[in-house]
Write a protein that holds these residues in place. Structure first.
Motif, mmCIF file in Angstrom:
data_model
loop_
_atom_site.group_PDB
_atom_site.id
_atom_site.type_symbol
_atom_site.label_atom_id
_atom_site.label_comp_id
_atom_site.label_asym_id
_atom_site.label_seq_id
_atom_site.Cartn_x
_atom_site.Cartn_y
_atom_site.Cartn_z
ATOM 1 N N PHE A 1 -8.674 -24.823 -8.808
ATOM 2 C CA PHE A 1 -7.383 -24.200 -9.105
ATOM 3 C C PHE A 1 -6.604 -25.032 -10.126
ATOM 4 N N VAL A 2 -5.953 -24.345 -11.051
ATOM 5 C CA VAL A 2 -5.037 -24.994 -11.992
ATOM 6 C C VAL A 2 -3.803 -24.108 -12.139
ATOM 7 N N VAL A 3 -2.686 -24.709 -12.544
ATOM 8 C CA VAL A 3 -1.486 -23.936 -12.843
ATOM 9 C C VAL A 3 -1.771 -23.072 -14.064
ATOM 10 N N SER A 4 -1.411 -21.819 -13.995
ATOM 11 C CA SER A 4 -1.707 -20.895 -15.087
ATOM 12 C C SER A 4 -1.100 -21.379 -16.401
ATOM 13 N N PRO A 5 -1.855 -21.282 -17.494
ATOM 14 C CA PRO A 5 -1.316 -21.676 -18.801
ATOM 15 C C PRO A 5 -0.249 -20.707 -19.272
ATOM 16 N N VAL A 6 0.492 -21.102 -20.280
ATOM 17 C CA VAL A 6 1.498 -20.239 -20.891
ATOM 18 C C VAL A 6 1.167 -20.093 -22.369
ATOM 19 N N SER A 7 1.633 -19.015 -22.964
ATOM 20 C CA SER A 7 1.375 -18.779 -24.383
ATOM 21 C C SER A 7 2.394 -17.786 -24.920
ATOM 22 N N VAL A 8 2.565 -17.785 -26.223
ATOM 23 C CA VAL A 8 3.479 -16.835 -26.851
ATOM 24 C C VAL A 8 3.009 -15.394 -26.646
ATOM 25 N N PRO A 9 1.715 -15.081 -26.823
ATOM 26 C CA PRO A 9 1.278 -13.696 -26.576
ATOM 27 C C PRO A 9 1.555 -13.232 -25.146
ATOM 28 N N GLU A 10 1.344 -14.138 -24.152
ATOM 29 C CA GLU A 10 1.625 -13.724 -22.776
ATOM 30 C C GLU A 10 3.119 -13.513 -22.570
ATOM 31 N N LEU A 11 3.938 -14.378 -23.152
ATOM 32 C CA LEU A 11 5.391 -14.216 -23.053
ATOM 33 C C LEU A 11 5.823 -12.878 -23.627
ATOM 34 N N GLN A 12 5.272 -12.506 -24.769
ATOM 35 C CA GLN A 12 5.621 -11.229 -25.384
ATOM 36 C C GLN A 12 5.203 -10.054 -24.507
ATOM 37 N N ARG B 1 -0.705 -14.660 -10.338
ATOM 38 C CA ARG B 1 -1.002 -15.145 -11.684
ATOM 39 C C ARG B 1 -0.225 -16.414 -12.023
ATOM 40 N N LEU B 2 0.218 -17.124 -11.003
ATOM 41 C CA LEU B 2 0.867 -18.417 -11.212
ATOM 42 C C LEU B 2 -0.154 -19.550 -11.177
ATOM 43 N N ALA B 3 -1.322 -19.275 -10.635
ATOM 44 C CA ALA B 3 -2.441 -20.217 -10.644
ATOM 45 C C ALA B 3 -3.699 -19.430 -10.974
ATOM 46 N N ILE B 4 -4.692 -20.136 -11.490
ATOM 47 C CA ILE B 4 -5.975 -19.498 -11.761
ATOM 48 C C ILE B 4 -7.072 -20.333 -11.126
ATOM 49 N N HIS B 5 -8.188 -19.683 -10.796
ATOM 50 C CA HIS B 5 -9.298 -20.362 -10.144
ATOM 51 C C HIS B 5 -10.574 -20.128 -10.932
ATOM 52 N N SER B 6 -11.334 -21.192 -11.079
ATOM 53 C CA SER B 6 -12.654 -21.076 -11.711
ATOM 54 C C SER B 6 -13.626 -21.931 -10.919
ATOM 55 N N ASP B 7 -14.905 -21.564 -10.979
ATOM 56 C CA ASP B 7 -15.920 -22.305 -10.244
ATOM 57 C C ASP B 7 -16.030 -23.744 -10.739
ATOM 58 N N ASN B 8 -15.759 -23.952 -12.018
ATOM 59 C CA ASN B 8 -15.930 -25.286 -12.594
ATOM 60 C C ASN B 8 -14.739 -26.211 -12.330
#
Length: 236
Positions: A75-86, A65-72
């Motif tokens: 690969f990109v570096v996984s985003p961060v957010s306050v809800p995920e941090l919590q 979960r350090l990178a994410i993949h989509s067809d469009n």
């Protein structure tokens, strides 16, 4: 020899592993920012490597979960957010609480020595390098993780230990990003020493409480930094 055959050689596997660790380190220390595109061909040129080792590395990072993949977007570096941090912090508290309590219950002299030694190394390792200007010390990051892993090392569950390791790394990415934004801990308490003492005194309730507070206090600092950054961005 085609690329598929190359992937199967020990040398190719070693190269793929080295690339994986390099990209992973750059994500965890914040050098590769959240949302940055991980272009396979660009990385292939950067690391002077074929495409297969790069794809293998990115797929491994995606499973963590350090990178994410989509067809469009690829690969990109996984985003961060306050809800995920919590959510991440809560998971760390739950898992490490179990691991620490079990280790206090089951740990022998070897476990006590591991906790003492890892704490000793942590206490003697500077957080910042001697460079000018000072930069965060990779060695401190290493011994910091070693101490936290030592605390739960006698729990008897390799799965739990590995899960705590992955949660630690994910939390470190948030801490690195907050540190890059100028956040720092000003509390003079030696929280690691307090946790170590309670654990070795076999006071499971106190040790678990101190460890949970330690994780939550760090998360609160990081969260404050994120909220501040979001407010500044909206004000511009």
């Amino acid at each position: 020899m085609n690329e598929r055959q190359l992937v199967e050689t020990p040398e190719r596997k070693t190269r793929a592993s080295a690339i994986y660790w390099e990209i992973r380190r750059s994500i965890l220390d914040g050098s590769l920012r959240p949302g940055v595109k991980l272009n396979v061909r660009d990385l292939s040129e950067q690391y002077d490597s074929g495409l297969s080792p790069i794809r293998e590395s990115l797929n491994r990072l995606a499973t963590e979960r350090l990178a994410i993949h989509s067809d469009n977007r690829g690969f990109v570096v996984s985003p961060v957010s306050v809800p995920e941090l919590q959510d991440l912090t809560q998971a760390r508290c739950w898992m490490n609480d179990i691991g620490l309590r079990r280790s206090i219950e089951l740990g022998d002299e070897a476990w006590e020595e591991a906790v003492l030694l890892s704490h000793h190394r942590l206490s003697r390792t500077p957080r910042m390098s001697a460079d000018e200007p000072p930069t965060p010390s990779p060695e401190w990051d290493r011994v910091h993780k070693a101490f936290h892993q030592a605390l739960i090392s006698a729990c008897g569950s390799p799965w739990l230990i590995e899960t705590c390791s992955q949660l630690f790394d994910s939390a470190e990415r948030y801490r690195s990003l907050a540190r890059m934004a100028g956040a720092s801990r000003s509390d003079p308490r030696d929280e690691h020493s307090e946790i170590k003492t309670a654990a070795l005194e076999r006071d499971a309730d106190k040790a678990a409480e101190l460890l949970t507070e330690h994780f939550q206090r760090t998360a609160e600092l990081v969260q404050t930094t994120f909220v501040s950054d979001e407010a500044n961005s909206k004000a511009k």
